[in-house]
Design a protein around this motif. Structure first.
Motif, PDB file in Angstrom:
ATOM      1  N   VAL A  59      32.046  75.459  50.569  1.00  0.00           N
ATOM      2  CA  VAL A  59      32.728  76.547  49.863  1.00  0.00           C
ATOM      3  C   VAL A  59      33.260  76.061  48.524  1.00  0.00           C
ATOM      4  N   ALA A  60      33.985  74.943  48.531  1.00  0.00           N
ATOM      5  CA  ALA A  60      34.605  74.448  47.301  1.00  0.00           C
ATOM      6  C   ALA A  60      33.556  74.157  46.238  1.00  0.00           C
ATOM      7  N   ASN A  61      32.335  73.833  46.674  1.00  0.00           N
ATOM      8  CA  ASN A  61      31.313  73.447  45.714  1.00  0.00           C
ATOM      9  C   ASN A  61      30.418  74.573  45.226  1.00  0.00           C
ATOM     10  N   VAL A  62      30.310  75.670  45.982  1.00  0.00           N
ATOM     11  CA  VAL A  62      29.371  76.708  45.538  1.00  0.00           C
ATOM     12  C   VAL A  62      29.979  78.088  45.300  1.00  0.00           C
ATOM     13  N   ALA A  63      31.166  78.372  45.857  1.00  0.00           N
ATOM     14  CA  ALA A  63      31.668  79.748  45.817  1.00  0.00           C
ATOM     15  C   ALA A  63      32.233  80.131  44.456  1.00  0.00           C
ATOM     16  N   ASP A  64      32.091  81.424  44.092  1.00  0.00           N
ATOM     17  CA  ASP A  64      32.903  82.002  43.030  1.00  0.00           C
ATOM     18  C   ASP A  64      34.137  82.642  43.658  1.00  0.00           C
ATOM     19  N   ARG A  65      33.882  83.391  44.747  1.00  0.00           N
ATOM     20  CA  ARG A  65      35.001  83.957  45.496  1.00  0.00           C
ATOM     21  C   ARG A  65      34.824  83.647  46.966  1.00  0.00           C
ATOM     22  N   VAL A  66      35.920  83.735  47.702  1.00  0.00           N
ATOM     23  CA  VAL A  66      35.945  83.318  49.098  1.00  0.00           C
ATOM     24  C   VAL A  66      36.608  84.390  49.943  1.00  0.00           C
ATOM     25  N   ALA A  67      36.063  84.629  51.148  1.00  0.00           N
ATOM     26  CA  ALA A  67      36.774  85.415  52.147  1.00  0.00           C
ATOM     27  C   ALA A  67      36.936  84.532  53.382  1.00  0.00           C
ATOM     28  N   ILE A  77      42.064  79.938  45.895  1.00  0.00           N
ATOM     29  CA  ILE A  77      42.125  79.701  47.343  1.00  0.00           C
ATOM     30  C   ILE A  77      42.379  78.225  47.646  1.00  0.00           C
ATOM     31  N   PHE A  78      41.702  77.337  46.903  1.00  0.00           N
ATOM     32  CA  PHE A  78      41.880  75.914  47.201  1.00  0.00           C
ATOM     33  C   PHE A  78      43.148  75.338  46.573  1.00  0.00           C
ATOM     34  N   ASP A  79      43.532  75.827  45.395  1.00  0.00           N
ATOM     35  CA  ASP A  79      44.727  75.299  44.746  1.00  0.00           C
ATOM     36  C   ASP A  79      46.002  75.838  45.365  1.00  0.00           C
ATOM     37  N   SER A  80      45.981  77.111  45.728  1.00  0.00           N
ATOM     38  CA  SER A  80      47.184  77.651  46.362  1.00  0.00           C
ATOM     39  C   SER A  80      46.831  78.532  47.553  1.00  0.00           C
ATOM     40  N   PRO A  81      46.330  77.889  48.616  1.00  0.00           N
ATOM     41  CA  PRO A  81      46.044  78.652  49.833  1.00  0.00           C
ATOM     42  C   PRO A  81      47.346  79.253  50.337  1.00  0.00           C
ATOM     43  N   SER A  82      47.263  80.494  50.810  1.00  0.00           N
ATOM     44  CA  SER A  82      48.496  81.174  51.152  1.00  0.00           C
ATOM     45  C   SER A  82      48.628  81.446  52.651  1.00  0.00           C
ATOM     46  N   HIS A  83      47.575  81.944  53.262  1.00  0.00           N
ATOM     47  CA  HIS A  83      47.672  82.273  54.679  1.00  0.00           C
ATOM     48  C   HIS A  83      47.880  80.999  55.511  1.00  0.00           C
TER      49      HIS A  83
END
Ligand SMILES: Nc1ncnc2c1ncn2[C@@H]1O[C@H](COP(=O)(O)OP(=O)(O)OP(=O)(O)O)[C@@H](O)[C@H]1O
Ligand SMILES: [Mg+2]
Lengths: 319, 320
Positions: A218-226, A242-248
């Motif tokens: 994910v970190a290497n290919v995604a533009d957006r993540v669900a 998502i990776f810098d400030s994951p919230s859930h």
């Protein structure tokens, strides 16, 4: 602002098990934008594959679907089988984890790539075979002419996956759904296939929905993540955010369970396991494993508004 | 640290005697040597078909090596008679990748755990129960699990059961072949931490076979990197991954995707695929894919050399 290519709205998927309807996917909402890679990430059984299948309405009759999948002015979920046939493989294509089981063992590579062109584009076989050759070049299979005449068992796992990608791309679809396309491959081959998909996406102005359980991918290919957990999208947003400030709490915890090759760090497991669809907890489905469970969590939280959104009662700005 | 396991010059060629003359002989393992200390964890990494599992099976004596020796606690396992082998086998246990197929579905967990006690010590089920309960608790399962069947458990729980079965004879060495590969990351972390704490408690040694460099980095003390049946590099995990000497080690490391956006990159590309062991390339087996290959690599196979302390690598043009 560009408008979405596909809008998934409150999609739910239920299966009847022992005479009881079980909601495997619990009303998920997300968009697919033009020319992007959207990664759907989550652990086994959280509903990634059935969500992906429902984007083409490919689920068995025993499944009950709810919500909408809007694409090209239509709702995929309300289309008839005949109308779906026209879209599948042509405007939306799908590739799977194990190319060996989705390739036909008795047809040559050339025949399998040519088939959708004959079916959907009305090409003659000889024209389709020529195009098949171009497609093998597109997925960078060396020795294309020789490969066209080979059967799937004569190819390595990595080559088979390239052939699957060629078949998927044959009719120049707008969306390519890739369900764990590299999970069965060695890391060096995985890197090749991911790079290939990325190049093709740019060349063809394609949107890719990549299903994976691997946060590294994910970190290497995604533009957006669900991020999915037990049939819910619990967090979604641009990959950097998502990776810098994951919230859930689930996303945060998940990131702490992945052993990294570049550094030693304290692994902290998430206690317990993903619930089975027959025993889904009421309200937030992550609550029983969550360290931040509150008294509100017995009601299902909705995704907060905004580009980076999260469904969690312990995270302020949600209804 | 005293060495528990000393493997020397281990090789395995598959194929019948008749085949050996023909081109069908497949050398799955070539001149592999390493040591494993008491309480130590040595990882074995490499892509599929590189000989990892053959190595495990030779060490465990499930298949007979073609060359070399396996010294376990100073006894050569390849030279023992059947009875001596059985005795020593209770001290070496194995955990496999697939927690579904490695447990007998028709047996209760208790019966599965009792079996090694009966085979090796002649202990009956009733007398075995206290030990079965103790080992279940140790792997974090309730004692009631003894009366249940495998299908009643999740993948992670089944892998705990497989660990319990491996532990019940109190072995000194556990060989884990992709033991956590089939598990979800949240459960994988649970099982890795469990294996860690069991190791501290019992002073066990692990030979840990995996394709996941992240697992190696966080779980192993030393690692062997294998390519097409040979060890191409070995050494302490942190140094080896920070400063790989063999270009293959470096490629493997750079192809492993890191879940960190600041490390986003086009995953360094290693071209081509692992060749068939039935038809290995001349010289260094890695040369057709190697970005650093020169003429000598095509003609001469490099031998393992040591750089410093515990690092070994087989390369004519090592990384700086
Ligand atoms: N045809 C079916 N009938 C009943 N239940 C089903 C069916 N298909 C899927 N399920 C259930 O729906 C849930 C979600 O399944 P899905 O295959 O989408 O998970 P996934 O996230 O893709 O997992 P994995 O990472 O293991 O591929 C699971 O609990 C699964 O058992
Ligand atoms: Mg799936």
């Amino acid at each position: 602002m560009t408008s979405p290519l596909m809008q998934v709205e409150d999609l739910s998927i239920s299966f009847k098990i022992n005479d009881k309807w079980c909601r495997a996917v619990n009303g998920v909402t997300f968009d697919i934008m033009p020319n992007e890679t959207l990664c759907i990430v989550g652990e086994s059984g959280c509903g990634k594959s059935i969500t992906a299948m429902s984007l083409m309405k490919l689920l068995p009759d025993t499944a009950r679907l709810g919500g909408h999948v809007r694409f090209g002015g239509q709702d995929i979920l309300s289309l008839k089988e005949r109308e779906l046939e026209e879209i599948r493989g042509s405007r939306i294509a799908m590739i799977f984890q194990e190319p060996m089981t989705s390739l036909n063992p008795v047809l040559t590579v050339g025949e399998q790539i040519a088939e959708p062109l004959v079916l959907h584009k009305g090409m003659g076989w000889s024209e389709a075979k020529k195009e098949a050759r171009n497609l093998l070049d597109l997925v960078r299979i060396p020795d294309a002419q020789k490969r066209l005449g080979q059967y799937p068992h004569e190819l390595s796992g990595g080559m088979r996956q390239r052939v699957m990608i060629a078949i998927g791309l044959a009719c120049r679809p707008q969306i390519l759904i890739a369900d764990e396309p590299t999970t069965a491959l060695d890391v060096t081959i995985q890197a090749q296939v991911l790079a290939l998909l990325e190049d093709i996406r740019k060349e063809q102005e394609l949107s890719i929905v990549m299903i994976t359980h691997d946060l590294g991918v994910v970190a290497n290919v995604a533009d957006r993540v669900a991020v999915m957990y037990a049939g819910d999208v619990v967090e979604t947003g641009p990959v950097a955010s998502i990776f810098d400030s994951p919230s859930h709490p689930y996303t945060q915890a998940l990131l702490r369970t992945v052993p990294r090759a570049d550094a030693a760090f304290e692994l902290s497991p998430i206690e317990g396991q993903v619930p089975s669809i027959q025993k889904m907890p009421e309200g937030c489905r992550f609550a029983p494993r969550c360290k931040e469970e509150t008294s509100k969590c017995n009601v299902t939280p909705k995704l907060s508004p905004g580009a980076h959104s999260v469904a969690c009662w312990a995270r302020g700005d949600i209804q | 640290m005293k060495d528990l396991l000393v493997v020397e010059g281990l090789g395995k060629t598959f194929g019948s005697k008749k085949f050996l003359q023909a081109e069908y002989a497949v050398t799955a393992l070539r001149n592999v040597s390493f040591t494993l200390g008491k309480g130590e964890t040595v990882g074995v990494v490499g892509e599929s078909g590189c000989g990892k599992s053959t190595l495990a099976r030779c060490v465990l004596d499930l298949i007979e090596p073609t060359t070399g020796s396996v010294l376990f606690d100073d006894t050569d396992l390849t030279k023992l008679d059947a009875k001596a082998k059985r005795d020593i086998r209770s001290r070496i246990q194995m955990i496999f990748q697939d927690p579904y197929s490695s447990l007998n579905g028709k047996r209760t967990i208790g019966k599965t755990l009792a079996e090694p006690l009966w085979v090796h010590e002649g202990v009956k089920y009733k007398e075995a129960l206290p030990r079965i309960h103790a080992v279940l608790k140790e792997v974090g399962l309730p004692v009631s699990a003894a009366d249940k069947y495998p299908h009643e458990f999740s993948g992670g729980q089944r892998q705990r059961i497989a660990i319990a079965r491996a532990l019940i004879l109190e072995p000194e060495l556990i060989i884990a072949d992709e033991a956590v590969s089939a598990l979800d990351v949240s459960v994988q972390a649970q099982v890795l931490l469990l294996m860690n704490s069991i190791q501290k408690e019992h002073g066990l040694s692990y030979l840990f076979i995996t394709h996941d460099l992240g697992v190696v980095r966080n779980f192993c003390d030393r690692v062997l990197v294998m390519y097409l049946g040979s060890v191409v590099e070995s050494g302490p995990v942190a140094e080896l991954l920070t400063n790989p000497k063999h270009p293959y080690t470096k490629s493997l490391r750079d192809a492993a995707p890191i879940p960190d956006i600041s490390r986003r990159q086009s995953l360094a590309l290693l071209e081509g695929e692992i060749p068939s062991p039935a038809n290995p390339p001349s010289g260094c087996a890695f040369h057709p894919r190697c970005p650093r290959a020169t003429d000598i690599c095509r003609s001469e196979a490099p031998t393992l050399q040591s750089s410093d302390d515990q690092r070994m690598f087989a390369c004519h043009n090592p990384e700086p």
